[in-house]
Design a protein around this motif. Structure first.
Motif, PDB file in Angstrom:
ATOM      1  N   GLU A  93       0.835  -1.189   0.000  1.00  0.00           N
ATOM      2  CA  GLU A  93       0.000   0.000   0.000  1.00  0.00           C
ATOM      3  C   GLU A  93       0.875   1.246   0.000  1.00  0.00           C
ATOM      4  N   PRO A  94       0.326   2.370  -0.440  1.00  0.00           N
ATOM      5  CA  PRO A  94       1.100   3.616  -0.441  1.00  0.00           C
ATOM      6  C   PRO A  94       1.625   3.949   0.949  1.00  0.00           C
ATOM      7  N   GLU A  95       2.826   4.510   0.983  1.00  0.00           N
ATOM      8  CA  GLU A  95       3.457   4.889   2.245  1.00  0.00           C
ATOM      9  C   GLU A  95       3.636   6.402   2.296  1.00  0.00           C
ATOM     10  N   ARG A  96       3.815   6.925   3.490  1.00  0.00           N
ATOM     11  CA  ARG A  96       4.083   8.356   3.633  1.00  0.00           C
ATOM     12  C   ARG A  96       5.299   8.740   2.802  1.00  0.00           C
ATOM     13  N   GLY A  97       5.185   9.832   2.076  1.00  0.00           N
ATOM     14  CA  GLY A  97       6.292  10.295   1.246  1.00  0.00           C
ATOM     15  C   GLY A  97       6.221   9.842  -0.194  1.00  0.00           C
ATOM     16  N   ASP A  98       5.431   8.816  -0.496  1.00  0.00           N
ATOM     17  CA  ASP A  98       5.296   8.361  -1.883  1.00  0.00           C
ATOM     18  C   ASP A  98       4.615   9.441  -2.725  1.00  0.00           C
ATOM     19  N   VAL A  99       5.083   9.608  -3.946  1.00  0.00           N
ATOM     20  CA  VAL A  99       4.403  10.463  -4.915  1.00  0.00           C
ATOM     21  C   VAL A  99       3.581   9.534  -5.803  1.00  0.00           C
ATOM     22  N   VAL A 100       2.274   9.753  -5.836  1.00  0.00           N
ATOM     23  CA  VAL A 100       1.382   8.815  -6.516  1.00  0.00           C
ATOM     24  C   VAL A 100       0.447   9.547  -7.474  1.00  0.00           C
ATOM     25  N   VAL A 144       0.940  12.174   2.529  1.00  0.00           N
ATOM     26  CA  VAL A 144       1.428  12.756   3.786  1.00  0.00           C
ATOM     27  C   VAL A 144       0.886  11.991   4.990  1.00  0.00           C
ATOM     28  N   GLY A 145      -0.306  11.437   4.863  1.00  0.00           N
ATOM     29  CA  GLY A 145      -0.877  10.646   5.945  1.00  0.00           C
ATOM     30  C   GLY A 145      -1.543   9.395   5.423  1.00  0.00           C
ATOM     31  N   VAL A 146      -1.380   8.295   6.154  1.00  0.00           N
ATOM     32  CA  VAL A 146      -2.032   7.027   5.796  1.00  0.00           C
ATOM     33  C   VAL A 146      -3.062   6.694   6.869  1.00  0.00           C
ATOM     34  N   GLY A 147      -3.795   5.617   6.664  1.00  0.00           N
ATOM     35  CA  GLY A 147      -4.872   5.257   7.567  1.00  0.00           C
ATOM     36  C   GLY A 147      -4.451   5.218   9.031  1.00  0.00           C
ATOM     37  N   GLY A 148      -5.175   5.938   9.879  1.00  0.00           N
ATOM     38  CA  GLY A 148      -4.886   5.971  11.312  1.00  0.00           C
ATOM     39  C   GLY A 148      -4.012   7.129  11.746  1.00  0.00           C
ATOM     40  N   ASP A 149      -3.321   7.785  10.805  1.00  0.00           N
ATOM     41  CA  ASP A 149      -2.431   8.898  11.148  1.00  0.00           C
ATOM     42  C   ASP A 149      -3.210  10.124  11.594  1.00  0.00           C
ATOM     43  N   ARG A 150      -2.614  10.843  12.564  1.00  0.00           N
ATOM     44  CA  ARG A 150      -3.105  12.167  12.916  1.00  0.00           C
ATOM     45  C   ARG A 150      -2.126  13.181  12.329  1.00  0.00           C
ATOM     46  N   VAL A 151      -2.622  14.036  11.451  1.00  0.00           N
ATOM     47  CA  VAL A 151      -1.783  15.024  10.780  1.00  0.00           C
ATOM     48  C   VAL A 151      -2.228  16.405  11.256  1.00  0.00           C
ATOM     49  N   VAL A 152      -1.270  17.170  11.796  1.00  0.00           N
ATOM     50  CA  VAL A 152      -1.572  18.475  12.374  1.00  0.00           C
ATOM     51  C   VAL A 152      -0.654  19.521  11.759  1.00  0.00           C
ATOM     52  N   VAL A 186      -7.566  13.240  11.405  1.00  0.00           N
ATOM     53  CA  VAL A 186      -7.180  11.833  11.554  1.00  0.00           C
ATOM     54  C   VAL A 186      -7.622  11.115  10.291  1.00  0.00           C
ATOM     55  N   VAL A 187      -6.698  10.432   9.647  1.00  0.00           N
ATOM     56  CA  VAL A 187      -6.987   9.757   8.375  1.00  0.00           C
ATOM     57  C   VAL A 187      -7.720   8.446   8.652  1.00  0.00           C
ATOM     58  N   PRO A 188      -8.879   8.234   8.062  1.00  0.00           N
ATOM     59  CA  PRO A 188      -9.592   6.964   8.259  1.00  0.00           C
ATOM     60  C   PRO A 188      -8.820   5.796   7.647  1.00  0.00           C
ATOM     61  N   GLY A 189      -9.099   4.605   8.144  1.00  0.00           N
ATOM     62  CA  GLY A 189      -8.493   3.411   7.564  1.00  0.00           C
ATOM     63  C   GLY A 189      -8.867   3.261   6.102  1.00  0.00           C
ATOM     64  N   GLY A 190      -7.918   2.839   5.286  1.00  0.00           N
ATOM     65  CA  GLY A 190      -8.176   2.649   3.866  1.00  0.00           C
ATOM     66  C   GLY A 190      -8.181   3.925   3.069  1.00  0.00           C
ATOM     67  N   ALA A 191      -7.696   5.032   3.682  1.00  0.00           N
ATOM     68  CA  ALA A 191      -7.688   6.318   2.988  1.00  0.00           C
ATOM     69  C   ALA A 191      -6.318   6.976   3.118  1.00  0.00           C
ATOM     70  N   LEU A 192      -6.122   8.079   2.375  1.00  0.00           N
ATOM     71  CA  LEU A 192      -4.846   8.788   2.347  1.00  0.00           C
ATOM     72  C   LEU A 192      -5.092  10.289   2.394  1.00  0.00           C
ATOM     73  N   GLY A 213     -16.317  13.306   2.705  1.00  0.00           N
ATOM     74  CA  GLY A 213     -15.059  12.564   2.653  1.00  0.00           C
ATOM     75  C   GLY A 213     -13.890  13.340   3.226  1.00  0.00           C
ATOM     76  N   GLY A 214     -14.064  14.648   3.422  1.00  0.00           N
ATOM     77  CA  GLY A 214     -13.038  15.453   4.078  1.00  0.00           C
ATOM     78  C   GLY A 214     -11.698  15.502   3.376  1.00  0.00           C
ATOM     79  N   GLY A 215     -11.693  15.324   2.052  1.00  0.00           N
ATOM     80  CA  GLY A 215     -10.440  15.385   1.310  1.00  0.00           C
ATOM     81  C   GLY A 215      -9.642  14.102   1.337  1.00  0.00           C
ATOM     82  N   MET A 216     -10.167  13.057   1.933  1.00  0.00           N
ATOM     83  CA  MET A 216      -9.455  11.778   2.007  1.00  0.00           C
ATOM     84  C   MET A 216      -9.623  11.001   0.693  1.00  0.00           C
ATOM     85  N   VAL A 217      -8.537  10.417   0.225  1.00  0.00           N
ATOM     86  CA  VAL A 217      -8.553   9.660  -1.033  1.00  0.00           C
ATOM     87  C   VAL A 217      -8.516   8.169  -0.723  1.00  0.00           C
ATOM     88  N   PRO A 218      -9.498   7.401  -1.155  1.00  0.00           N
ATOM     89  CA  PRO A 218      -9.473   5.958  -0.923  1.00  0.00           C
ATOM     90  C   PRO A 218      -8.241   5.311  -1.561  1.00  0.00           C
TER      91      PRO A 218
END
Length: 256
Positions: A93-100, A144-152, A186-192, A213-218
């Motif tokens: 799955e995509p990781e933080r820092g990946d350009v996709v 920048v954030g994957v599922g479960g991350d809190r980004v502030v 907070v990024v939901p599971g299965g989202a970015l 969806g709050g800007g989250m990408v599945p």
């Protein structure tokens, strides 16, 4: 004794007329078919080559033309990328820092009204070969954030934090801060959570905080990872990764 005159030539009256009749028409038709064969072979070869490229673009490597400056300085307008479509095909799955590259339908944009039209299909085929700008629903951003991350964002120095760890982002456009718009999500599971590198010119997840969806990408909307730069010649080569998120703890293990 006289003998019958011997015919030294064949009786032409028994042959098809050279200038008319079925024999002449057959000869002309055969000549046209023979003359057309090379062009038919060229056309068939072109069709097969295009089909092979489209198949490769759909499942292996997709050319992608950069239409805007939202990812500067990492990616510039006119750059042609090669997107690795196998990067997340086998469980990764995509990781933080990946350009996709991803389809923003339903997260960044509404349904594309031209997607099913002949014009839309032709444009999509050209874009998939890197010959035209991508569809309005296709985007290239950094994870920048994957599922479960809190980004502030942001601290006093204009930096963002992921799971309580401040992230220095060396890929940002010179003079940009992490964001001019504060957020705490907070990024939901299965989202970015996606952001461009040129933050002051990027329309990304921040612009859709108030949308469904709050800007989250599945995750399933991600087409592939940008692994290579194919054009221009002075910038070709593999796409450099980043260790900016190396110290970020897993979700739930955050400190501070």
């Amino acid at each position: 004794m006289d003998t019958p005159a011997q015919h030294t030539e064949r009786d032409r009256s028994s042959e098809p007329d050279a200038g008319s009749g079925e024999g002449s028409r057959f000869s002309r038709t055969r000549a046209r078919l023979v003359a057309a064969l090379p062009w038919r072979r060229v056309l068939a070869g072109a069709v097969l080559a295009t089909a092979a490229l489209l198949l490769c673009s759909s499942y292996v490597v997709q050319p992608f033309l950069i239409p805007s400056g939202s990812m500067e300085p990492t990616l510039k307008v006119g750059d042609r990328l090669l997107v690795n479509k196998l990067a997340y095909r086998f469980g990764a799955e995509p990781e933080r820092g990946d350009v996709v590259v991803f389809d923003g339908t339903g997260s960044f944009v509404r349904e594309d009204p031209d997607a099913d039209s002949p014009t839309g299909a032709a444009r999509g085929a050209a874009a998939s070969l890197g010959l035209a700008e991508p569809a309005d629903t296709d985007f290239v951003k950094r994870v920048v954030g994957v599922g479960g991350d809190r980004v502030v964002c942001c601290d006093a120095r204009g930096r963002l934090a992921v799971n309580g760890t401040v992230v220095d982002e060396p890929y940002l456009y010179p003079g940009d801060t992490a964001s001019r718009v504060p957020f705490d999500i907070v990024v939901p599971g299965g989202a970015l959570w996606m952001m461009g590198d040129h933050r002051s010119r990027s329309s990304d997840s921040r612009d859709h905080l108030g949308s469904p969806g709050g800007g989250m990408v599945p995750v399933e909307r991600v087409s592939g990872r940008v692994d290579w730069l194919g054009w221009p010649p002075g910038r070709t080569g593999s796409s450099a990764g980043t260790d900016a998120f190396a110290g970020v703890p897993a979700p739930g293990a955050a400190h501070g």
